[in-house]
Design a protein around this motif. Structure first.
Motif, PDB file in Angstrom:
ATOM      1  N   ARG A 180       0.832  -1.208   0.000  1.00  0.00           N
ATOM      2  CA  ARG A 180       0.000   0.000   0.000  1.00  0.00           C
ATOM      3  C   ARG A 180       0.869   1.262   0.000  1.00  0.00           C
ATOM      4  O   ARG A 180       0.522   2.265  -0.643  1.00  0.00           O
ATOM      5  CB  ARG A 180      -0.947  -0.001   1.201  1.00  0.00           C
ATOM      6  N   LEU A 181       1.983   1.218   0.711  1.00  0.00           N
ATOM      7  CA  LEU A 181       2.915   2.347   0.670  1.00  0.00           C
ATOM      8  C   LEU A 181       3.431   2.541  -0.742  1.00  0.00           C
ATOM      9  O   LEU A 181       3.451   3.669  -1.264  1.00  0.00           O
ATOM     10  CB  LEU A 181       4.070   2.093   1.632  1.00  0.00           C
ATOM     11  N   TRP A 182       3.849   1.456  -1.377  1.00  0.00           N
ATOM     12  CA  TRP A 182       4.422   1.540  -2.717  1.00  0.00           C
ATOM     13  C   TRP A 182       3.406   2.084  -3.718  1.00  0.00           C
ATOM     14  O   TRP A 182       3.742   2.840  -4.631  1.00  0.00           O
ATOM     15  CB  TRP A 182       4.917   0.158  -3.148  1.00  0.00           C
ATOM     16  N   ARG A 183       2.142   1.725  -3.559  1.00  0.00           N
ATOM     17  CA  ARG A 183       1.086   2.214  -4.449  1.00  0.00           C
ATOM     18  C   ARG A 183       0.730   3.674  -4.185  1.00  0.00           C
ATOM     19  O   ARG A 183       0.058   4.304  -4.998  1.00  0.00           O
ATOM     20  CB  ARG A 183      -0.179   1.370  -4.276  1.00  0.00           C
ATOM     21  N   GLY A 184       1.127   4.201  -3.014  1.00  0.00           N
ATOM     22  CA  GLY A 184       0.769   5.569  -2.669  1.00  0.00           C
ATOM     23  C   GLY A 184      -0.475   5.684  -1.825  1.00  0.00           C
ATOM     24  O   GLY A 184      -0.948   6.790  -1.549  1.00  0.00           O
ATOM     25  N   ASP A 185      -1.029   4.547  -1.374  1.00  0.00           N
ATOM     26  CA  ASP A 185      -2.187   4.590  -0.485  1.00  0.00           C
ATOM     27  C   ASP A 185      -1.785   5.088   0.899  1.00  0.00           C
ATOM     28  O   ASP A 185      -2.622   5.601   1.655  1.00  0.00           O
ATOM     29  CB  ASP A 185      -2.819   3.197  -0.355  1.00  0.00           C
ATOM     30  N   LEU A 186      -0.518   4.879   1.267  1.00  0.00           N
ATOM     31  CA  LEU A 186       0.053   5.350   2.522  1.00  0.00           C
ATOM     32  C   LEU A 186       1.283   6.180   2.205  1.00  0.00           C
ATOM     33  O   LEU A 186       1.744   6.208   1.062  1.00  0.00           O
ATOM     34  CB  LEU A 186       0.435   4.152   3.419  1.00  0.00           C
ATOM     35  N   ASP A 187       1.836   6.860   3.220  1.00  0.00           N
ATOM     36  CA  ASP A 187       3.060   7.619   2.995  1.00  0.00           C
ATOM     37  C   ASP A 187       4.097   7.242   4.044  1.00  0.00           C
ATOM     38  O   ASP A 187       3.773   6.722   5.115  1.00  0.00           O
ATOM     39  CB  ASP A 187       2.794   9.128   3.017  1.00  0.00           C
ATOM     40  N   TRP A 188       5.370   7.516   3.723  1.00  0.00           N
ATOM     41  CA  TRP A 188       6.466   7.128   4.609  1.00  0.00           C
ATOM     42  C   TRP A 188       6.289   7.711   6.008  1.00  0.00           C
ATOM     43  O   TRP A 188       6.443   7.000   7.004  1.00  0.00           O
ATOM     44  CB  TRP A 188       7.799   7.582   4.022  1.00  0.00           C
TER      45      TRP A 188
END
Length: 240
Positions: A180-188
Motif C-alpha cells: 500500500r505504501l508503494w502504491r501511494g495509499d500510505l506515505d512514509w
C-alpha cells in the motif's frame, strides 16, 4: 489476425490484440525497461514461460514488439506502435489507482513488489559501494519472509537468498502495508510514525531510505473523494 468482435470500430479492432490475458502487462514490462525473456518473466511471475513466449510472438507479428539478436541473447523492444501504447497503459494504471483501490490477499506478492521497487531505486542517492536493503515480512512463510535489494556500481538486483553482506537498513513490515505504501495509499511519514513499518540499521540509512526508494510514478495519482453512502429505506430522509 482473425476478427473476434466482428466490428469495424477501431476500439474493437485494437482490443482484438490487447485484451488477451497478460498482453498489456507484457507491454508494461517492456515500457519499464525489461529487455530479455527472464527479466520479463520476473515482472509477470505468475505467467507461464510458454504463454509469455506466445504473447511476445503475437505482439511481434502485430508490429508492437521487435525481436533483436544480441550475440547469444535475444532482446525485445517496443516499436513505434508499441511506444504509442505507453500513455494508454499509464492511464489505465492511474484509473486503477483511483477507482479500484481494493487489494485482495491474492494480489499480494513479495517477489513482484520487490521487483517493482528495485526498478525505482535512486542510485544517485544511495552511497557509493555495495548497499544492501533487507526486507522482512513477519507474517509470511519462512521461505518467502526475507528479501534483499542489492545496489552496486553494476546496477540493482533483487535477491531471495542472503547476499552475504550486512544490510545498511532492514525494513520490517507486513506485505500489505509495504504494498500500500508503494502504491501511494500510505506515505512514509505516516507508516513510520504509526509503527506499521519499522526500520533497523544505521541511523543515517534509516533517515535516507525514503530517498533511496522513491515511490512508483502512479503513487501521486489523486484519489477521488469517497462520499458517505446515502441511507435508504423507511426513516432515511433528512431530519426535520
Amino acid at each position: 489476425m482473425p476478427s473476434q468482435y466482428g466490428q469495424f470500430c477501431p476500439v474493437a479492432k485494437a482490443m482484438e490484440l490487447l485484451d488477451e490475458r497478460w498482453t498489456l502487462l507484457v507491454v508494461r514490462e517492456l515500457m519499464l525497461g525489461s529487455r530479455h525473456f527472464n527479466a520479463l518473466r520476473r515482472g509477470v511471475p505468475r505467467m507461464s514461460p510458454a504463454l509469455l513466449s506466445k504473447r511476445l510472438q503475437t505482439l511481434a507479428k502485430a508490429g508492437v514488439v521487435e525481436r533483436w539478436q544480441e550475440g547469444n541473447r535475444v532482446s525485445y523492444r517496443l516499436t513505434e506502435a508499441g511506444r504509442e501504447l505507453e500513455p494508454i497503459v499509464e492511464a489505465v494504471g492511474r484509473w486503477g489507482v483511483r477507482w479500484i483501490p481494493e487489494l485482495g490477499d491474492e494480489d499480494l506478492d513479495p517477489h513482484l513488489l520487490l521487483w517493482d521497487m528495485h526498478r525505482n531505486v535512486d542510485t544517485e542517492a544511495v552511497p557509493d559501494g555495495r548497499t544492501v536493503i533487507a526486507f522482512v515480512f513477519p507474517e509470511l512463510d519462512p521461505t518467502t519472509r526475507r528479501w534483499w535489494i542489492v545496489v552496486t556500481a553494476d546496477g540493482v538486483d533483487v535477491c531471495d537468498v542472503d547476499p552475504g553482506c550486512p544490510p545498511r537498513v532492514t525494513v520490517e513490515s507486513s506485505l500489505r502495508t509495504l504494498t500500500r505504501l508503494w502504491r501511494g495509499d500510505l506515505d512514509w511519514a505516516g507508516v513510520l510514525r504509526s509503527g506499521e513499518i519499522v526500520l533497523h540499521g544505521e541511523p543515517q540509512a534509516r533517515r535516507a531510505l525514503p530517498r533511496w526508494l522513491p515511490l512508483t510514478g502512479l503513487a501521486g495519482t489523486p484519489r477521488p473523494r469517497r462520499e458517505a453512502p446515502v441511507p435508504v429505506g423507511p426513516g432515511a430522509g433528512p431530519p426535520e
